[in-house]
Design an enzyme around this catalytic site. Structure first.
Site, short mmCIF file in Angstrom:
data_model
loop_
_atom_site.label_atom_id
_atom_site.label_comp_id
_atom_site.label_asym_id
_atom_site.label_seq_id
_atom_site.Cartn_x
_atom_site.Cartn_y
_atom_site.Cartn_z
N ASN C 9 63.19 -6.02 -82.69
CA ASN C 9 61.69 -6.56 -82.15
C ASN C 9 62.05 -5.69 -80.47
O ASN C 9 62.95 -6.10 -80.26
CB ASN C 9 61.08 -6.99 -82.73
CG ASN C 9 61.06 -8.74 -81.97
OD1 ASN C 9 62.17 -9.02 -81.59
ND2 ASN C 9 60.62 -9.27 -83.01
N ASP C 198 59.71 -6.17 -94.76
CA ASP C 198 59.26 -6.78 -94.01
C ASP C 198 59.11 -6.07 -92.75
O ASP C 198 58.04 -6.52 -92.33
CB ASP C 198 60.96 -7.23 -93.94
CG ASP C 198 61.24 -8.40 -92.42
OD1 ASP C 198 60.43 -9.17 -92.47
OD2 ASP C 198 61.62 -7.77 -91.73
#
Lengths: 325, 325, 325
Positions: C9, C198
Site C-alpha cells: 500500500n 484481501d
C-alpha cells in the site's frame, strides 16, 4: 512487444484496453519529450482527451504490436498526437492496421501540478496542415465543453434482473490506485484508466451476449479530472444501445480520495464503448436486443441509436469520398 | 517504454533483469521474423546463448528505454542479433547507452519442437562483416561445449552462517512456470529466466553488502535445455568472488518437470552475474571481502579471480586500442 | 523474493493478499510434487482449505520474503502443508516471522478433473506426529461441514449511507478470470482468490477508518467450489464487527460461469478478514465503532464479537501455556 495470454481473452483476441494503454503510453512519451525540448520548467504531458477510435481488426496472442506516434498539431497549451498501431504476425510477415488514434495532451509543471505550461510550436511542412490541425483543435474544444454536462448519473444495482435488460449485464469494479498506475506527478496514467474501463465494458458485453466479444470502437473520452495515487476508483458500466450486430456500453469512472478528508467522491471520466460478438471463425454474430424498462433507459437507447446512425452515415460518407478519389 | 516503480529497486535503479528481459524480447521478435521471411515451415526463434553483457550506466524510474535490434550474422542454423538499449530522460532529453548485447537464436519448427530449421542467409555490405561474424560464431560454439560440464553442483543451506561467508548470502527461489512466461511453443522465454536469475543474484549481493546494489555485467549464458510450461524451477545463487568494488555471483536454474513421469529434475541454465554497490550519489562503494571456508569455495574464488583479471585485461586492451584510433 | 511497490500500500506495508498468494503457491508446489512422487496418474494439488492465519508483523517494500513449506500430514485423499514466511531486511539482516499457515490440498487427476486421487503416505519420525495430524484432519473436516451452511447472503448497495455504517464502507469488485490466474487444470489458484479477497477487505477497512490499515488475520477459508477460466467473479466485502483496535470484514466470492449456459451463478468462497489501523510509527490506532442499523447487522456484530472474544481467550491460553513451559 509480443502479445501474451495475459493481454487477451480466452478466444485469444487481445483486449482493446491493452491496445489503448499502449497507445496512451506512446503518446505520453512523445508529447512529454516535445514539451521539454526547449529550456524551461520541466513538465509531464497529461492526457486531456482521446478522439473516437475504431478497432479495425482484432490482434491475437503471439502477434507483435508496432506502435508509432507523431505530433501533428500544437496549440499554446496542448499537443495533438496521432498514434498508429499495426499488428504483425511474425510467422507469416502479415501486417494489419489495428488502430489509428488521436490524443490531446497538456503539459503540467513538475513543480506545481496545477500550472499548465506553454508548448513549443512545431513546424508544418504545408500551411494546410496547420489550418486542419487548428480546425480539429477548435472542434474538440467545443466537444469537451458539451460532455462536461453528463456527469450526475449513478448506476444502481437491480435485484434478480431479467435476461437482456440493462440491469442484467451492468457491472462495476473497484481498484486501489498503486504506484505503478501513476505518472511522475503521482496521477493515474490515462492509459491505465482506459484499460480498466475496457475491462468493465467487456464484462458487460459478455454478460449480455455470452459469446466471444471484442472492442469495435471507443467514443471520444475527456479527462476532466485527475486521479491521485491512493484513491479508490469505481468503474461502472451499463449497456445503453444494441444494433443488430453491435452493443454500446456507457462507462463511468468515479474517484474516491478517501484519505484526503475535505475532498468528496467525484466523476473523473465517462465514455461509450462499442463491442461486437464474434463467431469462432471471427465473423460478427447477431446480438440479443437490449430490453429497456425505465424512461431513462428508453431515452438512453434512443440517444445511442442517434450516435450509431451518425457514425454509420459518417463512415459511408468517408467511403464514398475515398471511392471518388 | 517508461520505467515504472515495479521495474526498479528501492533506490530507483531499474533491475538489470528487467533490461535483460526487454533485450531478449527484442531479439526474439527480430529473429523469429527473419527466420519466417522465406516460404517454408513456420518456426519460433529460441534463445540459445547471450554473450557477456556490460551494464554501462544505470537506468532510473521515469526514464524511457529505447531498444533497437539488428541481425548481424547468420549461420546455417543460428542467428546472431545485436541489441542496443538507450535510456532517455524525456524531461532533459539526455540519452545514455545502457547496454550492448549479443544474442544467438535457433529456429525451432512450430510443428515439431525438436526440429531445428534452416536460417535464410542475410546480405553483408562488406566481406569482413561476414568473416568477423563467422569468427564470433566459431568462438561461441567452442565456449558452449565447455560450459556443458559445470552442471553437477547443488547449493545446500547452511545453519547460522558467519557474516560474509558464502553460506551467509546464498539464496534461492522457486517459480511455477505459467502461460505468460512462455513462447508459442510452450517453453519459457529466455528473458523470463534471466530476469529471475538477476532477482536471485541481486538478493545474494544485497545480503552480502547490505547497500544499494546494481548489476554491472552478466557473463555469457548458454540455454542448453528448454523449460516447459508447468515446470517448477528453482533458481539458486551463491557468491563466488569479490574484488575491491565488485561481487561475482553464480546462479543456477534447475527445472523439475514433476508432471512428466519419466523426466528427472535437470540443470537448465547457469551463469555468473557481477554486481557493484552504489552510494546515494551513485558512486561505487568498497564491498566486504568474501570469506571462503571450504576447498571448493577457495577454488571457485580463484576461478572468479581469473575471470575478473581476464575481463579487466580485455577492457584495458580495448581502451588502449580505442585511444590509438 | 523482494517485495516491490506494487505488492504494498502507499505506506509501504505489503498487502496481506500478496503474502497469502505466495503461501498458497508454495503449498501447491510442494503438495503437487509429493502427489506425483509415485508412479501413477499425473495430478495437480488443489487447495481445499486454509486454516486461520495470523499476520504477526508487517512486511515492507524492499524486504525479502523467505517462504518455506513442509508436508506435515497425509490422509488418504488430502495433504496438510505448513508454510512459514519470514521477512528479512537485507540491509540490516534482521529477520522476523510474518506468518505461519496451514493448508489442505487434494490431488485432482490431470485427465479427469473430477477424480480425486490417492495421496502417497509420508513417514513420521514420531508416532505422536501422526496422531496429532489425524486430530487436525478430523477437526477441519468437521469445520468444513459447518461452513457449508452460510452461503445465501448477498450484499446490496446502500444509497447515501451515513459514515461508519455497514453500507458506508461495503465494496465489491469484479474480475474476469484469465489464463494467468489458473492452474494447469484451468481452475483459479486458491492464492489468486485470496489476494482478491484481501484487496476488497482492505478497501472496506480503509474506507471505514481512512488511515493506513494492515491485515491482522484471516479466518479459516474453505474452497468448496472450483472456479473455471473464463468466469466473471464478484468479490464483495462488508464490515461485520469492530473492537477498540480491530475491524472484522466478511468477504464473499461469487462465480458467474456465464459462458456455460446451464450453470448458474454460485458462491465459491467466503471468509472473515481482520484488519488493524496503524499510525505512521506502526502503532495500532483506535478505530471508529461500526454503526449497525438493521437486525441482520446487529446479529452479525454479535457473532463477530463472539469470534473476537473466542480468539482472544485462545491466544491468552496459549500465552499462559507458553509461560509455564
Amino acid at each position: 512487444r509480443i502479445m501474451r495470454p495475459d493481454d487477451a481473452n480466452i478466444a485469444g483476441n487481445v483486449h482493446g484496453g491493452t491496445i489503448l494503454k499502449m497507445i496512451e503510453e506512446a503518446g505520453a512519451i512523445i508529447s512529454t519529450r516535445h514539451c521539454n525540448s526547449q529550456a524551461g520548467e520541466p513538465c509531464v504531458a497529461a492526457l486531456a482527451r482521446v478522439e473516437r477510435t475504431d478497432f479495425l481488426s482484432p490482434m491475437c496472442i503471439g502477434e507483435v504490436a508496432n506502435v508509432s506516434a507523431e505530433i501533428t498539431y500544437t496549440s499554446r497549451h496542448s499537443v495533438e498526437v496521432q498514434v498508429n498501431v499495426m499488428s504483425e504476425n511474425i510467422l507469416t510477415g502479415a501486417k494489419k492496421l489495428t488502430n489509428k488514434a488521436t490524443l490531446w495532451y497538456v503539459p503540467l509543471s513538475l513543480k506545481n501540478v496545477n500550472k499548465v505550461l506553454e508548448v513549443p510550436p512545431i513546424q508544418y511542412t504545408r500551411k494546410e496542415q496547420e489550418d486542419e490541425g487548428k480546425k480539429r483543435y477548435e472542434e474538440q474544444k467545443l466537444d469537451r465543453l458539451e460532455t462536461k454536462q453528463r456527469n450526475g448519473d449513478v448506476i444502481f444495482p437491480i435485484i434478480n434482473p431479467e435476461p437482456h435488460t440493462v440491469g442484467y449485464s451492468q457491472s462495476s469494479l473497484i481498484h486501489l490506485v498503486g504506484p505503478s498506475d501513476c505518472t511522475l506527478l503521482g496521477f493515474v496514467h490515462g492509459g491505465v484508466t482506459m484499460k480498466l474501463m475496457d475491462e468493465v465494458a467487456g464484462i458487460v458485453a459478455a454478460r449480455h451476449c455470452k459469446t466471444n466479444i471484442v472492442t469495435a470502437s471507443v467514443d471520444a473520452i475527456n479527462f476532466h479530472e485527475k486521479i491521485k495515487k491512493g484513491c479508490v476508483i469505481t468503474i461502472s458500466g451499463r449497456m445503453t444501445f444494441t444494433s443488430n450486430k453491435s452493443m454500446e456500453i456507457e462507462v463511468f469512472v468515479d474517484a474516491d480520495p478517501f484519505l484526503d478528508e475535505p475532498r468528496e467522491r467525484y466523476r473523473a471520466v465517462s465514455a461509450f464503448f462499442t463491442y461486437v460478438s464474434l463467431s469462432k471463425e471471427g465473423k460478427p454474430l447477431p446480438v440479443p436486443q437490449l430490453l429497456t424498462e425505465t424512461e431513462d433507459e428508453k431515452r438512453r437507447f434512443e440517444e445511442g441509436k442517434g450516435r450509431y446512425l451518425q457514425t454509420k452515415a459518417k463512415r459511408q460518407a468517408q467511403m464514398q469520398q475515398a471511392a471518388q478519389q
